[in-house]
Design an enzyme around this catalytic site. Structure first.
Site, PDB file in Angstrom:
ATOM      1  N   GLY A 214      28.880  31.843  24.766  1.00  0.00           N
ATOM      2  CA  GLY A 214      27.912  32.740  24.135  1.00  0.00           C
ATOM      3  C   GLY A 214      26.799  33.108  25.110  1.00  0.00           C
TER       4      GLY A 214
ATOM      5  N   GLU B  83      42.253  40.097  50.464  1.00  0.00           N
ATOM      6  CA  GLU B  83      43.652  39.858  50.874  1.00  0.00           C
ATOM      7  C   GLU B  83      44.618  40.819  50.169  1.00  0.00           C
ATOM      8  OE1 GLU B  83      45.039  36.020  51.852  1.00  0.00           O
ATOM      9  OE2 GLU B  83      43.053  35.285  52.348  1.00  0.00           O
TER      10      GLU B  83
HETATM   11  C1  LIG Z   1      33.924  39.558  50.277  1.00  0.00           C
HETATM   12  C2  LIG Z   1      35.083  40.157  50.997  1.00  0.00           C
HETATM   13  C3  LIG Z   1      35.713  39.440  52.014  1.00  0.00           C
HETATM   14  C4  LIG Z   1      36.727  40.028  52.749  1.00  0.00           C
HETATM   15  N1  LIG Z   1      37.309  39.336  53.795  1.00  0.00           N
HETATM   16  C5  LIG Z   1      38.141  39.998  54.654  1.00  0.00           C
HETATM   17  C6  LIG Z   1      38.592  39.374  55.863  1.00  0.00           C
HETATM   18  O1  LIG Z   1      38.303  38.218  56.142  1.00  0.00           O
HETATM   19  N2  LIG Z   1      39.351  40.120  56.720  1.00  0.00           N
HETATM   20  C7  LIG Z   1      39.696  41.401  56.458  1.00  0.00           C
HETATM   21  O2  LIG Z   1      40.366  42.018  57.282  1.00  0.00           O
HETATM   22  N3  LIG Z   1      39.318  42.007  55.295  1.00  0.00           N
HETATM   23  C8  LIG Z   1      38.532  41.339  54.401  1.00  0.00           C
HETATM   24  N4  LIG Z   1      38.109  41.948  53.235  1.00  0.00           N
HETATM   25  C9  LIG Z   1      38.520  43.310  52.968  1.00  0.00           C
HETATM   26  C10 LIG Z   1      39.423  43.465  51.769  1.00  0.00           C
HETATM   27  O3  LIG Z   1      40.717  43.026  52.072  1.00  0.00           O
HETATM   28  C11 LIG Z   1      39.348  44.943  51.345  1.00  0.00           C
HETATM   29  O4  LIG Z   1      38.076  45.132  50.760  1.00  0.00           O
HETATM   30  C12 LIG Z   1      40.452  45.334  50.387  1.00  0.00           C
HETATM   31  O5  LIG Z   1      41.691  45.338  51.050  1.00  0.00           O
HETATM   32  C13 LIG Z   1      40.216  46.706  49.742  1.00  0.00           C
HETATM   33  O6  LIG Z   1      39.832  47.660  50.670  1.00  0.00           O
HETATM   34  P1  LIG Z   1      38.551  48.580  50.361  1.00  0.00           P
HETATM   35  O7  LIG Z   1      37.426  47.649  50.069  1.00  0.00           O
HETATM   36  O8  LIG Z   1      38.381  49.526  51.483  1.00  0.00           O
HETATM   37  O9  LIG Z   1      38.907  49.339  49.034  1.00  0.00           O
HETATM   38  P2  LIG Z   1      39.745  50.714  48.903  1.00  0.00           P
HETATM   39  O10 LIG Z   1      40.989  50.607  49.712  1.00  0.00           O
HETATM   40  O11 LIG Z   1      38.835  51.846  49.165  1.00  0.00           O
HETATM   41  O12 LIG Z   1      40.140  50.667  47.379  1.00  0.00           O
HETATM   42  C14 LIG Z   1      39.272  51.114  46.331  1.00  0.00           C
HETATM   43  C15 LIG Z   1      40.054  51.009  45.026  1.00  0.00           C
HETATM   44  O13 LIG Z   1      41.185  51.885  45.073  1.00  0.00           O
HETATM   45  C16 LIG Z   1      42.379  51.177  44.844  1.00  0.00           C
HETATM   46  N5  LIG Z   1      43.447  51.770  45.629  1.00  0.00           N
HETATM   47  C17 LIG Z   1      43.416  52.105  46.950  1.00  0.00           C
HETATM   48  N6  LIG Z   1      44.584  52.629  47.328  1.00  0.00           N
HETATM   49  C18 LIG Z   1      45.392  52.622  46.244  1.00  0.00           C
HETATM   50  C19 LIG Z   1      46.730  53.036  45.977  1.00  0.00           C
HETATM   51  N7  LIG Z   1      47.510  53.548  46.939  1.00  0.00           N
HETATM   52  N8  LIG Z   1      47.221  52.905  44.727  1.00  0.00           N
HETATM   53  C20 LIG Z   1      46.453  52.371  43.740  1.00  0.00           C
HETATM   54  N9  LIG Z   1      45.184  51.961  43.928  1.00  0.00           N
HETATM   55  C21 LIG Z   1      44.661  52.073  45.160  1.00  0.00           C
HETATM   56  C22 LIG Z   1      42.079  49.737  45.265  1.00  0.00           C
HETATM   57  O14 LIG Z   1      42.941  48.803  44.650  1.00  0.00           O
HETATM   58  C23 LIG Z   1      40.636  49.614  44.787  1.00  0.00           C
HETATM   59  O15 LIG Z   1      40.624  49.321  43.423  1.00  0.00           O
HETATM   60  C24 LIG Z   1      37.149  41.337  52.444  1.00  0.00           C
HETATM   61  C25 LIG Z   1      36.549  42.041  51.390  1.00  0.00           C
HETATM   62  C26 LIG Z   1      35.522  41.479  50.670  1.00  0.00           C
HETATM   63  C27 LIG Z   1      34.892  42.266  49.557  1.00  0.00           C
END
Ligand SMILES: Cc1cc2nc3c(=O)[nH]c(=O)nc-3n(C[C@H](O)[C@H](O)[C@H](O)COP(=O)(O)OP(=O)(O)OC[C@H]3O[C@@H](n4cnc5c(N)ncnc54)[C@H](O)[C@@H]3O)c2cc1C
Length: 381
Positions: free
Chosen positions: A339, A363
């Site tokens: 709650g 990931e």
């Molecule tokens: C706290 C944190 C720690 C991280 N650590 C690491 C790390 O150690 N090393 C590393 O390399 N990266 C790391 N990342 C990066 C992480 O893997 C990315 O943020 C993630 O892969 C998404 O990429 P983006 O943030 O650019 O989102 P975007 O790719 O811009 O996605 C935005 C939204 O659109 C959706 N989307 C995008 N393309 C498609 C599609 N073709 N079909 C359907 N939906 C889609 C996504 O699912 C999401 O909901 C980290 C991220 C965070 C937030």
């Protein structure tokens, strides 16, 4: 024959990880979450306890254990604090490319020194224009004599500003794009490596997330991991291994939320009796428990396939996606069961809910996991 009973060695490892998590992580988790700070002394202690670098072979200073052992430990640590566990887990993410693709010389030069002392590593794939579309990396590593010269920027890198070693994905020939993506081992103290931002996050605040800028960073040609142009394959293989660990961490977060909610609803009195006597709430608890159990088994299955050397792309995507969604749903339901008290920082469940959100994003987002699963099905795998 299939057995769900852990071996005596794994049971001991689980008990050791649980004790460490409850005695050394849980008591400080809320404080470091509030501060948004990385507790280096806890990582020191995890190193002393042998709970870090578990999957690195013993000859290079690691635990010499497999993906399943990694999952068992990660669930326990994750139940105490997802942020601190991410710090530990990312060492596995960053060292897996070395375990799988480094030459013996590279392992001696980089993996062994990393694991023989308490040091952290980071996996540098994501860029501003290359998130889900990881193939769109723009960072370049151009050949120049006996070296490659790296220029570019990586964002959202876990352990980014607290690591001594990076695995970096860059293009050796921008005209060939992804086909030239290559993995490199990059010591963090090289000239030209700069931390240009440290992120202030919603959850997992005890983990470090940073932007790293590479300006004319010169690495010897011997720092290339695997073959030129095989970087995308290195990244995908690494993520296949690591996603079982994210599933285990998610299971730990969800399990903790379930345990807290189970205890709370038995002592909260409304309408003259414990709210646990309301069947609607009992059904919520049952749904939470079913999902936690399923998440654990999926993570174990993905890890077992990996330990057997069998393909596990689809299974690790299923495990990661299901377990992370479970963590989000179960922690949200736990807040509901608490709650108004659940919404307050005095209670630990709101932290679990904030921490869980990231599990659906990093990931590979859960949308991307669903794409991996569907593509695999459509290819008849
Ligand atoms: C706290 C944190 C720690 C991280 N650590 C690491 C790390 O150690 N090393 C590393 O390399 N990266 C790391 N990342 C990066 C992480 O893997 C990315 O943020 C993630 O892969 C998404 O990429 P983006 O943030 O650019 O989102 P975007 O790719 O811009 O996605 C935005 C939204 O659109 C959706 N989307 C995008 N393309 C498609 C599609 N073709 N079909 C359907 N939906 C889609 C996504 O699912 C999401 O909901 C980290 C991220 C965070 C937030």
């Amino acid at each position: 024959m299939i057995s769900f009973r852990l071996t005596p060695e794994l049971e001991q490892l689980q008990a050791r990880a649980r004790r460490f998590a409850q005695e050394e992580i849980a008591p400080i988790a809320a404080e470091y979450d509030r501060r948004g700070e990385h507790p280096a002394f806890v990582i020191d202690r995890a190193y002393e306890e042998g709970l870090i670098n578990l999957s690195v072979p013993r000859e290079y200073g690691g635990g010499g254990l497999g993906a399943l052992a990694n999952c068992i430990v990660t669930e326990e640590l994750g139940a105490a604090c997802a942020g601190i566990t991410t710090t530990i887990m990312v060492n596995t993410l960053a060292t897996t490319p070395l375990i799988l693709f480094a030459t013996e010389e590279q392992k001696q030069a980089f993996l062994k020194p990393l694991c023989e002392r308490r040091q952290l590593a980071a996996f540098c794939l994501t860029e501003r224009e290359a998130g889900s579309d990881a193939g769109n990396v723009r960072t370049c590593a151009l050949p120049d004599g006996d070296s490659y010269v790296i220029n570019g920027q990586k964002c959202f890198i876990s352990n980014g500003s607290i690591s001594s070693l990076y695995t970096v994905f860059a293009l050796t020939d921008p005209e060939r794009g992804t086909r030239s993506m290559t993995a490199f081992i990059v010591p963090a103290n090289l000239p030209g490596v700069a931390i240009t931002k440290v992120e202030d996050k919603m959850g997992q605040r005890a983990s470090n997330t940073a932007e790293i800028t590479f300006t004319d960073v010169r690495v010897p040609k011997g720092n290339m991991l695997g073959r030129d142009g095989r970087g995308f394959a290195v990244a995908l293989k690494t993520l296949d291994f690591a996603r079982a660990g994210v599933a285990a961490l998610s299971t730990g977060v969800a399990r903790q939320a379930l345990e807290l909610a189970t205890a709370y609803i038995q002592q909260r009195i409304q309408f003259g009796k414990p709210i646990s006597e309301q069947q609607g709430l009992q059904f919520m608890l049952a749904d939470m428990a079913m999902a936690v159990e399923a998440a654990r088994l999926l993570s174990w299955q993905a890890a077992w396939l990996s330990d057997e050397g069998l393909p596990n792309s689809k299974e690790s995507a299923i495990a990661k996606c299901f377990a992370a969604d479970t963590a989000m749903r179960v922690t949200t339901d736990a807040v509901q069961l608490f709650g108004g008290y659940g919404y307050m920082r005095d209670q630990p469940v709101e932290k679990l809910m904030r921490d869980a959100k990231l599990l659906q994003i990093y990931e590979g987002t859960n949308q991307i996991q669903r794409m991996v699963i569907a593509r695999s099905l459509l290819k008849g795998r």
